[in-house]
Design an enzyme around this catalytic site. Structure first.
Site, PDB file in Angstrom:
ATOM      1  N   ARG A 141       0.748  -1.460   0.147  1.00 14.98           N
ATOM      2  CA  ARG A 141       0.193  -0.287  -0.020  1.00 14.98           C
ATOM      3  C   ARG A 141       0.662   1.096   0.218  1.00 14.98           C
ATOM      4  NH1 ARG A 141      -4.333  -1.942   4.853  1.00 14.98           N
ATOM      5  NH2 ARG A 141      -4.904  -3.891   3.582  1.00 14.98           N
ATOM      6  N   GLN A 159      -0.203 -10.262   5.777  1.00 22.06           N
ATOM      7  CA  GLN A 159      -1.225 -10.430   6.193  1.00 22.06           C
ATOM      8  C   GLN A 159      -1.832 -12.508   7.069  1.00 22.06           C
ATOM      9  OE1 GLN A 159      -4.166  -8.296   4.615  1.00 22.06           O
ATOM     10  NE2 GLN A 159      -4.088  -6.475   6.213  1.00 22.06           N
ATOM     11  N   ASP A 161      -4.234 -13.750   6.133  1.00 22.63           N
ATOM     12  CA  ASP A 161      -5.344 -13.538   5.561  1.00 22.63           C
ATOM     13  C   ASP A 161      -6.455 -14.691   5.788  1.00 22.63           C
ATOM     14  OD1 ASP A 161      -5.780 -11.000   4.933  1.00 22.63           O
ATOM     15  OD2 ASP A 161      -4.783 -10.831   3.135  1.00 22.63           O
ATOM     16  N   LYS A 243     -17.825  -5.040  10.464  1.00 21.40           N
ATOM     17  CA  LYS A 243     -16.765  -5.907  10.824  1.00 21.40           C
ATOM     18  C   LYS A 243     -16.795  -5.867  12.567  1.00 21.40           C
ATOM     19  CE  LYS A 243     -12.879  -2.255   9.723  1.00 21.40           C
ATOM     20  NZ  LYS A 243     -12.084  -1.587   9.266  1.00 21.40           N
ATOM     21  N   HIS A 289     -14.257 -12.368   6.088  1.00 18.80           N
ATOM     22  CA  HIS A 289     -12.743 -12.270   6.105  1.00 18.80           C
ATOM     23  C   HIS A 289     -12.670 -12.032   7.197  1.00 18.80           C
ATOM     24  CE1 HIS A 289     -13.079  -9.491   2.409  1.00 18.80           C
ATOM     25  NE2 HIS A 289     -14.211 -10.163   2.287  1.00 18.80           N
TER      26      HIS A 289
END
Length: 425
Positions: A141, A159, A161, A243, A289
């Protein structure tokens, strides 16, 4: 009274805090560095990469036992994929991109659209669900330079993930499974129970209000079903769904947001994910996620500051330093080191020309938790003298030293069953 003592105390306190900052600890412990010509990019040294792999291998094993299949996806992907998913509109200014037209590409800032591509690789049936993918995904990023902060905020990171493709009726069980996993991991790494927040729909979002109503209610119900108390963070959800965020407090009382679980019915629809339902019709899966660590580098920074650089034995890059008193014991020292290595312990030999006391000081400066001293007596009797961080010593046979340290070479564990319950061992 003179102001000088107060000023000196303030300076000493600031110096102590600076010494415990991960940006100081990392280079001092020879774990990593970041250089001026590559801002936000981390160079992991051997000791740092060892620590990195300990974390990665630990969470990998836990997730494998819970039925997650590990995958690997590309870092460079067509910009069109990010446009279809909605990430380009939301994050395009912070993505590294290159090329134009049909060759327009971008480095992935997250792995979720990639996992949808794997799900889409075959005709799926409701009998396969829940389908769980995990990836140690390297992401990039383009963070502004002013936001960069050691390992806490970088431009390149990895990450833990994970994405679950499931039906609406599976959501509560899958969230419970994740919460149990997260609880056991944070306990093992020495943190108290996290603070939990429910982040709700942002102003700029995808999906209908009805979809958001269902997603927010489903995630809140799942959290309550896990016994979680949570604060509401209005408008802080992802653009595709609400989330739960889990924040840890370190020993200095600072709060760090780490784990997250997100409920998403938007991306699967946008990217054409579907499965054959029990009645033979095509249905769109719900996508969950989640990540326990978030950024692995950021979690390492937290661990170092939380433990003031003195990591627990099972986490330490070098766990035991073998130090022969004299050159005459070099062969026996190598035998001791080989025995530790055969048991899966991370040992290092300290046998340079320095005095024993200087080598012990060097081991302490490197935050190695145990020094195994071997002299003529130890070599003759087949023993080692173990010296701990707190100054305690014990003389053990080599076999006993290996078994004693091996007992310490595993984290406190909680067993998580496939229904999501947790029992601390």
């Amino acid at each position: 009274m003179s102001a000088q003592p107060s000023s000196a105390r303030l300076h000493a306190r600031k110096q102590a805090m600076d010494d415990l900052d991960h940006r100081s600890l990392g280079p001092r412990l020879d774990l990593w560095h970041i250089q001026e010509d590559a801002p936000g990019m981390v160079f992991w040294h051997p000791r740092g990469h060892t620590l990195y792999r300990v974390l990665e291998d630990d969470i990998r094993g836990r997730m494998r036992r819970l039925g997650y299949a590990e995958v690997r996806t590309p870092q460079l992907l067509p910009r069109e994929l990010w446009m279809r998913s909605g990430h380009w509109d939301k994050f395009g200014d912070h993505m590294f991109s290159l090329g134009e037209g049909e060759r327009a590409m971008a480095l992935k800032p997250m792995s979720c659209p990639c996992h949808v591509q794997i799900f889409n690789g075959g005709l799926r049936s409701w009998r396969e669900l829940p389908l769980r993918y995990a990836e140690f995904g390297i992401c990039h990023r383009d963070e502004p330079s002013g936001a960069l902060h050691g390992l806490m905020r970088t431009r390149g990171f990895e990450q833990d993930d994970a994405h679950v493709f499931c039906r609406a009726e599976d959501v509560a069980g899958e969230v419970a499974r994740f919460v149990a996993l997260l609880t056991e991991v944070y306990t093992a790494f020495g943190f108290a129970a996290p603070e939990v927040s429910l982040s709700t729909r942002p102003l700029l979002r995808a999906g209908s209000d009805a979809l958001w109503d269902w997603a927010e209610a489903a995630l809140a119900d799942a959290a309550r079903g896990c016994g979680l108390s949570y604060a509401i963070q209005p408008g802080e959800g992802a653009f595709y769904g609400p989330k739960l965020e889990f924040a840890l407090r370190d020993r200095l009382g600072r709060s760090w947001q780490c784990g997250t679980v997100q409920l998403d019915s938007v991306l699967p629809d946008r990217l054409g994910a579907s499965y054959v339902a029990a009645d033979g019709t095509r249905a769109t899966p719900v996508m969950i996620h989640h990540a326990v660590f978030g950024s692995i580098g950021r979690f390492i920074a937290m661990l170092l500051e939380h433990h003031a650089g003195a990591l627990p034995f099972w986490l330490s890059p070098d766990q035991v330093a073998v130090a022969p008193i004299a050159q005459d014991q070099a062969d026996y020292a190598m035998q001791v080191l080989a025995a530790f290595d055969a048991a899966g312990l991370r040992g290092v030999l300290l046998a340079d020309g320095e005095t024993l006391s200087r080598r012990i000081v060097a081991a302490r400066a490197a935050s190695i938790p145990v020094v195994a001293v071997v002299g003529a007596r130890e070599a003759a009797q087949g023993t080692v003298s173990l010296r701990e961080r707190d100054g305690t010593t014990s003389v053990l046979t080599l076999d006993r030293a290996v078994s004693t340290l091996s007992e310490r070479n595993r984290p406190p564990r909680a067993s998580v069953d496939r229904a999501g319950g947790a029992d601390l061992d």
